[in-house]
Design a protein around this motif. Structure first.
Motif, PDB file in Angstrom:
ATOM      1  N   TRP A   5       0.832  -0.706   0.367  1.00 34.57           N
ATOM      2  CA  TRP A   5       0.158   0.274  -0.013  1.00 34.57           C
ATOM      3  C   TRP A   5       0.896   1.640   0.538  1.00 34.57           C
ATOM      4  O   TRP A   5       0.404   2.384  -1.094  1.00 34.57           O
ATOM      5  CB  TRP A   5      -0.570  -0.214   1.181  1.00 34.57           C
ATOM      6  N   LEU A   6       1.795   1.321   0.488  1.00 35.85           N
ATOM      7  CA  LEU A   6       2.589   2.034   0.384  1.00 35.85           C
ATOM      8  C   LEU A   6       3.421   2.619  -0.418  1.00 35.85           C
ATOM      9  O   LEU A   6       3.084   3.407  -1.152  1.00 35.85           O
ATOM     10  CB  LEU A   6       4.066   2.547   1.475  1.00 35.85           C
ATOM     11  N   ARG A   7       3.793   1.540  -1.183  1.00 34.90           N
ATOM     12  CA  ARG A   7       4.612   1.417  -2.687  1.00 34.90           C
ATOM     13  C   ARG A   7       3.371   2.480  -3.526  1.00 34.90           C
ATOM     14  O   ARG A   7       4.374   3.344  -3.818  1.00 34.90           O
ATOM     15  CB  ARG A   7       5.134   0.270  -2.846  1.00 34.90           C
ATOM     16  N   GLU A   8       2.642   1.674  -3.864  1.00 41.16           N
ATOM     17  CA  GLU A   8       1.751   2.160  -4.578  1.00 41.16           C
ATOM     18  C   GLU A   8       1.521   3.813  -4.053  1.00 41.16           C
ATOM     19  O   GLU A   8       1.455   4.252  -5.550  1.00 41.16           O
ATOM     20  CB  GLU A   8       0.290   1.118  -4.212  1.00 41.16           C
ATOM     21  N   LEU A   9       1.017   3.915  -2.882  1.00 40.61           N
ATOM     22  CA  LEU A   9       1.090   6.069  -2.977  1.00 40.61           C
ATOM     23  C   LEU A   9       1.934   6.446  -2.993  1.00 40.61           C
ATOM     24  O   LEU A   9       2.015   7.584  -3.725  1.00 40.61           O
ATOM     25  CB  LEU A   9       0.918   6.138  -1.393  1.00 40.61           C
ATOM     26  N   ARG A  10       3.404   5.824  -2.910  1.00 38.46           N
ATOM     27  CA  ARG A  10       4.546   6.244  -3.374  1.00 38.46           C
ATOM     28  C   ARG A  10       4.594   6.797  -4.550  1.00 38.46           C
ATOM     29  O   ARG A  10       5.346   8.109  -5.048  1.00 38.46           O
ATOM     30  CB  ARG A  10       6.042   6.064  -3.212  1.00 38.46           C
ATOM     31  N   ASP A  11       3.871   5.661  -5.634  1.00 40.14           N
ATOM     32  CA  ASP A  11       4.780   5.529  -7.114  1.00 40.14           C
ATOM     33  C   ASP A  11       3.187   6.356  -7.765  1.00 40.14           C
ATOM     34  O   ASP A  11       3.042   6.585  -9.202  1.00 40.14           O
ATOM     35  CB  ASP A  11       4.697   3.855  -8.093  1.00 40.14           C
ATOM     36  N   ASN A  12       2.142   6.856  -7.647  1.00 38.30           N
ATOM     37  CA  ASN A  12       1.191   7.450  -7.692  1.00 38.30           C
ATOM     38  C   ASN A  12       1.087   8.904  -9.094  1.00 38.30           C
ATOM     39  O   ASN A  12       2.622   8.745  -8.192  1.00 38.30           O
ATOM     40  CB  ASN A  12      -0.394   6.987  -7.421  1.00 38.30           C
ATOM     41  N   SER A  13       0.764   9.063  -9.548  1.00 40.88           N
ATOM     42  CA  SER A  13       1.230  10.697  -9.744  1.00 40.88           C
ATOM     43  C   SER A  13       0.525  11.664  -8.396  1.00 40.88           C
ATOM     44  O   SER A  13       1.875  12.561  -9.315  1.00 40.88           O
ATOM     45  CB  SER A  13      -0.348  10.925 -11.008  1.00 40.88           C
ATOM     46  N   ARG A  14       0.153  11.583  -8.480  1.00 44.23           N
ATOM     47  CA  ARG A  14       0.113  12.279  -6.768  1.00 44.23           C
ATOM     48  C   ARG A  14       0.473  11.440  -5.570  1.00 44.23           C
ATOM     49  O   ARG A  14      -0.251  10.567  -5.115  1.00 44.23           O
ATOM     50  CB  ARG A  14      -0.980  13.249  -6.775  1.00 44.23           C
ATOM     51  N   ARG A  15       1.889  11.483  -5.563  1.00 46.16           N
ATOM     52  CA  ARG A  15       3.012  10.701  -4.519  1.00 46.16           C
ATOM     53  C   ARG A  15       1.977  11.409  -3.216  1.00 46.16           C
ATOM     54  O   ARG A  15       2.583  11.924  -2.640  1.00 46.16           O
ATOM     55  CB  ARG A  15       4.261  11.007  -4.676  1.00 46.16           C
ATOM     56  N   PHE A  16       1.804  10.601  -2.536  1.00 47.46           N
ATOM     57  CA  PHE A  16       1.739  10.446  -0.997  1.00 47.46           C
ATOM     58  C   PHE A  16       3.032   9.078   0.440  1.00 47.46           C
ATOM     59  O   PHE A  16       3.080   8.480  -0.461  1.00 47.46           O
ATOM     60  CB  PHE A  16       0.265   9.812  -1.003  1.00 47.46           C
ATOM     61  N   ARG A  17       3.937  10.071   0.567  1.00 42.09           N
ATOM     62  CA  ARG A  17       4.912   9.376   0.692  1.00 42.09           C
ATOM     63  C   ARG A  17       5.539  10.036   2.440  1.00 42.09           C
ATOM     64  O   ARG A  17       5.772  10.573   2.318  1.00 42.09           O
ATOM     65  CB  ARG A  17       6.201   9.731  -0.072  1.00 42.09           C
ATOM     66  N   PRO A  18       4.725   9.609   2.978  1.00 43.02           N
ATOM     67  CA  PRO A  18       4.876   9.908   4.936  1.00 43.02           C
ATOM     68  C   PRO A  18       6.199   9.283   5.280  1.00 43.02           C
ATOM     69  O   PRO A  18       6.475   9.729   6.325  1.00 43.02           O
ATOM     70  CB  PRO A  18       3.902   8.970   5.204  1.00 43.02           C
ATOM     71  N   PHE A  19       6.911   8.372   4.601  1.00 41.70           N
ATOM     72  CA  PHE A  19       8.148   7.362   4.937  1.00 41.70           C
ATOM     73  C   PHE A  19       8.683   7.138   3.649  1.00 41.70           C
ATOM     74  O   PHE A  19       8.261   7.053   2.897  1.00 41.70           O
ATOM     75  CB  PHE A  19       7.259   5.839   5.522  1.00 41.70           C
TER      76      PHE A  19
END
Length: 517
Positions: free
Chosen positions: A411-425
């Motif tokens: 889940w974290l990897r997918e959030l990071r790699d999307n067009s609007r990146r969510f990268r909390p960690f």
């Protein structure tokens, strides 16, 4: 005991419930609610997004069932896996006879989905006048389309098929179990077929005083909230596909116009969308429809939590909500969350959960002889005990069947790699899920000081060699807390002791460093 019933409609509903499950696993607290009952409504039986979410919920439920409070009435609020997630069927009271057609599952089972719409409507048996009406409402292609992968972005088709929901044994059972103090929340997209059709149809029946449902008087007056997701991704053009994302905006406008005139009895309406859109592969349905997690879905999960924060008196009102960032950027971290509401609600919980996963992946092996590990019997249990196998499945996709990535790290990897990146960690680079899919945990940064994106801690000491967050000190804290739990018999099982102790220790670590201040 108050219950929140969440109707996740279509693929979007499943994806938001996936993010909500991650937040609940991290210990994000639910207000005005004792348990959550997700009901996923999607006629596409093999939809990849749905199947992934159902597997995640089942894994969560197995973990939660083994984490029992030490004594009746002991609160699990704020604890990892503390929220009670149940299937609809599991709500049957002792001695209550449940209709056998109500299966113990998180999804509603549709019937008649293996045939074209024409056959579903029994077109040839209709009076000729009704056939003319059907021909007027549906083009020949729609009538000949097979329904087994859903409605392919056609809400007019969905509105016909979804009518079976209201008279289904599952919906009747839901009405029978509904009690004063319970709440309802809908999650759907507004630019597709299943969600755009299903949400207003279900709402209409719940607010209909003449609807043939048990406890209809309670359903008429219960607090109801809803999340409608506007377009936040697009699809690659495929001549062979019935879904064209170029029509998403047109469908959204049409649905919004309908909602404005016909959507009545809703107490809290949340609208979300995003212009930073990534083109996903165009899959009409089936197992291949498995989109990467998106930041908007995390915000959608926050909408559910916000709805629960509202007092019960909201049932007498109507409110509409949107969500805004501190700064509109494409690379998002915790610092983009509102410091008064969103960050305190989820930031600390996710950080301590992340530290929990980091410890299990990078520091457990080296501390297997420590007092805490000995008291838990981890050396023998870690690879064999079903609880720890499920925990590793939830966190790292350990022994993932059929490459079905459900885990927190995926889940974290997918959030990071999307067009609007969510990268909390901070996650490590160089990871290839296609070739090393069984090493999902390798994504995690082993150094606690470098874990939280944008909040990297500087080393102390004359030469900067010592850690700010010292794993040796965490080990001492774990030893002390576990010894106290065992001595005082405050945990009813090793699983309970393990989860409670790690929650408390990681919470102390996060607060001690004021990481999110």
């Amino acid at each position: 005991m108050s219950t929140l019933y969440i109707f996740g409609i279509g693929g979007t509903g499943s994806r938001v419930i996936r993010s909500l499950t991650m937040l609940l696993a991290a210990g994000v607290e639910l207000k005005n609610c004792d348990r959550v009952v997700p009901i996923i409504i999607d006629p596409d039986a093999t939809n990849g997004d749905k199947q992934r979410t159902i597997e995640l919920l089942k894994t969560y439920q197995r973990l939660r069932s083994q984490i029992k409070p030490a004594a009746p009435g002991t609160s699990t609020a704020g604890q990892f896996f503390g929220a009670d997630i149940q299937t609809l069927a599991s709500l049957a009271r002792p001695g209550e006879q449940r209709d056998t057609r109500v299966k113990d599952t998180f999804e509603y089972s549709f019937s008649g989905m293996e045939e074209p719409l024409r056959d579903y409507l029994r077109y040839t048996s209709l009076p000729v006048e009704s056939q003319y009406l059907v021909d007027l409402l549906f083009d020949p292609k729609s009538l000949d389309e097979n329904l087994k992968v859903g409605f392919k972005g056609s809400p007019n088709v969905g509105s016909v098929v979804l009518n079976q929901l209201v008279d289904s044994p599952e919906f009747q059972f839901f009405g029978n179990e509904f009690r004063a103090g319970d709440r309802i929340f809908f999650i759907s997209s507004i630019f597709g077929g299943t969600g755009a059709a299903g949400f207003p149809l279900l709402l209409k029946n719940l607010r209909d005083r003449d609807a043939n449902l048990p406890h209809i008087e309670l359903l008429n007056t219960a607090p109801i909230g809803a999340l409608s997701l506007l377009p936040y991704f697009s699809l690659k053009s495929e001549d062979s596909s019935a879904i064209d994302s170029n029509t998403f905006i047109t469908k959204t406008k049409a649905a919004l116009a309908y909602y404005q005139q016909n959507l009545h009895g809703l107490n809290a309406m949340y609208y979300l969308g995003d212009q930073a859109q990534k083109q996903n592969d165009n899959h009409e349905g089936g197992i291949s429809q498995q989109n990467n997690a998106h930041f908007i879905e995390v915000v959608g999960a926050l909408a559910v939590l916000d709805f629960l924060d509202k007092p019960e008196s909201i049932a007498q009102e109507e409110h509409f909500y949107e969500f805004g960032l501190e700064r509109d950027e494409n690379d998002l971290r915790f610092e983009h969350f509102d410091r008064r509401q969103t960050l305190p609600k989820v930031g600390e919980a996710l950080t301590r959960f992340h530290f929990f996963a980091t410890w299990l992946q990078h520091h457990l092996d080296e501390t297997m002889s420590a007092t805490y590990a000995t008291n838990l019997g981890l050396k023998n249990a870690w690879d064999r005990d079903p609880f720890y196998q499920d925990l590793r499945r939830f966190l790292f996709d350990y022994n993932s069947p059929d490459r079905q990535f459900i885990s927190y790290t995926a889940w974290l990897r997918e959030l990071r790699d999307n067009s609007r990146r969510f990268r909390p960690f901070n996650l490590r680079d160089g990871y290839d899920p296609q070739n090393h899919w069984d090493s999902m945990a390798d994504l995690l940064e082993p150094d606690f000081d470098k874990s939280v994106a944008g909040k990297e801690l500087k080393k102390k000491g004359l030469f900067g060699k010592s850690d700010v967050i010292d794993p040796k000190q965490i080990r001492v804290m774990l030893d002390k807390r576990l010894s106290q739990a065992v001595a005082n018999d405050t945990a009813s099982s090793p699983a309970t002791a393990m989860v409670r102790t790690f929650t408390e220790v990681m919470d102390e670590v996060v607060h001690g460093q004021q990481l999110l201040q």
